[in-house]
Design an enzyme around this catalytic site. Sequence first.
Site, short mmCIF file in Angstrom:
data_model
loop_
_atom_site.label_atom_id
_atom_site.label_comp_id
_atom_site.label_asym_id
_atom_site.label_seq_id
_atom_site.Cartn_x
_atom_site.Cartn_y
_atom_site.Cartn_z
N ASP A 13 -7.12 9.41 -5.23
CA ASP A 13 -6.43 9.28 -3.94
C ASP A 13 -5.69 10.57 -3.67
OD1 ASP A 13 -7.33 6.71 -4.15
OD2 ASP A 13 -5.36 5.76 -4.16
N ASP A 132 -9.01 -5.07 3.14
CA ASP A 132 -7.74 -5.01 2.42
C ASP A 132 -6.92 -6.24 2.79
OD1 ASP A 132 -8.64 -2.54 1.57
OD2 ASP A 132 -7.64 -1.46 3.18
#
EC number: 5.3.1.16
Length: 244
Positions: A13, A132
């Site tokens: 990330d 998500d």
Amino acid sequence: MTEMILELLPAVDVADGQAVRLVQGEAGSETSYGAPIDAALAWQQDGAEWVHLVDLDAAFDRGSNLALLRDVVAQLNVKVELSGGIRDDASLEGALKLGAERVNLGTAALEDPVWTARAIERFGDKIAVGLDVRGTTLAARGWTKDGGDLWEVLARLEDAGCARYVVTDVTKDGTLRGPNIELLQQMLERTDRPVVASGGVSSLDDLVQLRALVPHGLEGAIVGKALYAGAFTLPEALDVAGRR
């Protein structure tokens, strides 16, 4: 009989040019782990076949790490799944031009279903949709906004012919509290498409549990914080997942 293998996708990330991990997707909860290319090359050297590369700045609508991501993808010999801020033709085509094997759509799939359906039609299995989830409510825009009911959105994506889903329990991500097996089971009951699990993997036992879902349609798992925190090594994880 083919041995059931769980694909592992170590995560890198990227925020502000650094490899970071968040807790529950919260901006400001970053722990920095240095240069993204170093992390990605380390996973490649350890036997990864995939790297899950995320532009957090693009996901949170606060900038882009495109040039850096291009450099990372160019230096890797493994497949890359790219995620973060891919919301229109320009960002999607840009991501695919970087050389990503697969691109994750998140917010766009919730906010612009017509465009998402067109992207799925155009690019097929190059597109995965990231779902998500908090409970059964979807989170959008870097997890800061509600994005509707999971099962309603899934039905729409199934109709559009979505090739693959990446399912993250936002409440688990970056917490090392174990994956949400129940959510994954519910998801696998509702789609015949491959599903990739994300969020909460904390131990090799978690990977054993996830691998048990492979016969039901679980394809892989994204692993992040547990690797960076040293809970286990990638070669150990690959052994448990059935690779090597």
